[in-house]
Design a protein around this motif. Structure first.
Motif, PDB file in Angstrom:
ATOM      1  N   ALA A 107       0.822  -1.051  -0.107  1.00 57.44           N
ATOM      2  CA  ALA A 107      -0.095   0.003  -0.036  1.00 57.44           C
ATOM      3  C   ALA A 107       1.111   1.148  -0.056  1.00 57.44           C
ATOM      4  N   VAL A 108       2.020   1.260   0.729  1.00 56.32           N
ATOM      5  CA  VAL A 108       2.734   2.270   0.804  1.00 56.32           C
ATOM      6  C   VAL A 108       3.485   2.446  -0.670  1.00 56.32           C
ATOM      7  N   THR A 109       4.030   1.501  -1.053  1.00 55.50           N
ATOM      8  CA  THR A 109       4.695   1.775  -2.354  1.00 55.50           C
ATOM      9  C   THR A 109       3.786   2.042  -3.741  1.00 55.50           C
ATOM     10  N   ALA A 110       2.683   1.587  -3.341  1.00 55.29           N
ATOM     11  CA  ALA A 110       1.572   2.270  -4.431  1.00 55.29           C
ATOM     12  C   ALA A 110       1.384   3.428  -4.594  1.00 55.29           C
TER      13      ALA A 110
ATOM     14  N   GLU B 211       3.697   5.605  -4.336  1.00 47.95           N
ATOM     15  CA  GLU B 211       4.992   6.303  -4.998  1.00 47.95           C
ATOM     16  C   GLU B 211       5.516   5.259  -5.944  1.00 47.95           C
ATOM     17  N   ALA B 212       4.585   4.937  -6.905  1.00 46.48           N
ATOM     18  CA  ALA B 212       4.959   3.946  -7.897  1.00 46.48           C
ATOM     19  C   ALA B 212       6.257   4.517  -8.772  1.00 46.48           C
ATOM     20  N   SER B 213       6.572   5.429  -8.616  1.00 49.43           N
ATOM     21  CA  SER B 213       7.753   5.963  -9.647  1.00 49.43           C
ATOM     22  C   SER B 213       9.173   5.261  -9.042  1.00 49.43           C
ATOM     23  N   TRP B 214       9.326   5.117  -7.547  1.00 47.82           N
ATOM     24  CA  TRP B 214      10.286   4.320  -6.936  1.00 47.82           C
ATOM     25  C   TRP B 214      10.381   2.969  -7.573  1.00 47.82           C
ATOM     26  N   SER B 215       9.254   2.006  -7.502  1.00 48.78           N
ATOM     27  CA  SER B 215       9.402   0.557  -8.011  1.00 48.78           C
ATOM     28  C   SER B 215       9.830   0.632  -9.524  1.00 48.78           C
ATOM     29  N   ARG B 216       9.411   1.653 -10.116  1.00 47.30           N
ATOM     30  CA  ARG B 216       9.763   1.684 -11.690  1.00 47.30           C
ATOM     31  C   ARG B 216      11.440   2.172 -11.827  1.00 47.30           C
TER      32      ARG B 216
ATOM     33  N   LEU C 192       9.107  -4.340   0.988  1.00 46.75           N
ATOM     34  CA  LEU C 192       9.240  -3.862   2.337  1.00 46.75           C
ATOM     35  C   LEU C 192      10.325  -2.948   2.477  1.00 46.75           C
ATOM     36  N   GLY C 193      11.497  -2.973   1.872  1.00 46.47           N
ATOM     37  CA  GLY C 193      12.674  -2.113   1.852  1.00 46.47           C
ATOM     38  C   GLY C 193      12.135  -0.854   1.160  1.00 46.47           C
TER      39      GLY C 193
END
Length: 348
Positions: free
Chosen positions: A95-98, A100-105, A314-315
């Motif tokens: 939920a947190v990373t969703a 800031e989707a740019s981080w995952s990309r 998680l990280g």
């Protein structure tokens, strides 16, 4: 049914119940409490849509009944004790990373994982393929060194053989026009004096060396000197899973963390976020201190098979909650930049 019960509440509820359980119930409660950290969906979402809780790992009919009872008659969970404090669930991390989707990309790779060369379950090729499927540019294979015999740690000759396999794989990928590489890396076992267990000459060809403590992890007295000695070790680049904590098993070591992070920043070394659900080390509280110290951070799933590589959120979520700037996280660096960072603190 309560909408406020989260997987974190369930993990703590089951852990508390295990304190008065015996036999198979004790084992089931402890296992489900630990696995609740890794569930990708909130359990109440399954209940809300009339799905069976036994879809979740570690949940049999009896555990499902205990969770259903909690959802029907929720009680405010007690504050977790130190041994379970500041752990995030995978569902929360997603939920947190969703947001800031740019981080995952933008993520370039995963900087800790293990293969059949130590205590991992899959090959270097398998882990590399999984990394490519995740859209990474690299993964670091960080099998254990010889001092950790319980984990099948490698000696210098075995490490040299592994490097030949990695080099051949990278050559093959390059010949296919693929912009992906396996980093030649190692999780080196550290003594309590900060010393490594490998010949420095054997480390010379590596792209990255994590240094991690795997012994004397239950000491209650201040361990600052141990960390400072490790950061003074010229052979390591990253201080791996620094506290050595494990959920509901070990609280981990204590230190003057501001001093430790200041020394790491001065030395140009990085500290790690280990994403494994049981570890989450460093946690968000300490990452905020690391942020203020200006230290670099490395993120690794500590995966022992390809499925565990999914825990990278998680990280990332820990870094986001701590307010870490993206430019201070090694995993966002292209390989050439990561290589330059490593060279910047290495003694020629």
């Amino acid at each position: 049914m309560s909408d406020t019960i989260t997987n974190a509440h369930i993990a703590e509820f089951l852990a508390v119940e295990s304190a008065t359980a015996e036999g198979n119930k004790l084992k089931a409660l402890r296992r489900a409490s630990r696995l609740a950290l890794a569930w990708p969906l909130e359990a109440v979402e399954l209940l809300r849509t009339d799905r069976d809780l036994t879809e979740l790992p570690g949940v049999g009919p009896w555990i499902a009944g205990r969770i259903e009872a909690l959802a029907e008659d929720p009680s405010e969970p007690p504050a977790p004790p130190a041994i379970r404090d500041d752990f995030m669930t995978f569902a929360e991390a997603l939920a947190v990373t969703a947001t800031e989707a740019s981080w995952s990309r933008a993520l370039k790779g995963d900087l800790q994982m293990h293969t059949v060369y130590s205590d991992g379950k899959e090959s270097i090729e398998d882990m590399a393929k999984a990394g490519m499927e995740l859209g990474y540019e690299y993964v670091a294979v960080t099998d254990h060194s010889k001092g950790l015999r319980i984990a099948g740690g490698m000696d210098e000759d075995t490490l040299a053989g592994q490097l030949r396999v990695i080099d051949a794989l990278n050559d093959s990928l390059a010949s296919q026009g693929k912009r992906f590489r396996v980093l030649r890396a190692l999780e080196m076992n550290l003594g309590i004096d900060g010393s490594g267990d490998m010949d420095p000459d054997a480390l010379g060809r590596l792209d990255l060396v994590l240094g991690s403590f795997h012994s004397s992890l239950r000491k209650t007295e201040d361990q600052t000197d141990r960390y400072l000695a490790a950061l003074d070790n010229p052979d390591i680049d990253v201080l791996g899973h620094p506290r050595g904590r494990k959920f509901s098993f070990r609280v981990g070591l204590s230190a003057d963390w501001e001093l430790v992070f200041d020394r790491a920043a001065e030395a140009g070394k990085a500290v790690e976020i280990d994403c494994y659900p049981d570890r989450q080390d460093l946690d968000v509280r300490l990452l905020r201190l690391a942020r203020d110290a200006g230290v670099m951070v490395s993120i690794g799933t500590d995966a022992h098979d390809t499925a565990e590589m999914r825990f990278m959120p998680l990280g990332l979520a820990s870094a986001l909650k701590a307010g870490l700037p993206k430019e201070r996280i090694l995993n966002f660096m292209p390989y050439a930049e990561l290589e330059a960072w490593r060279a910047s603190h290495r003694i020629p």
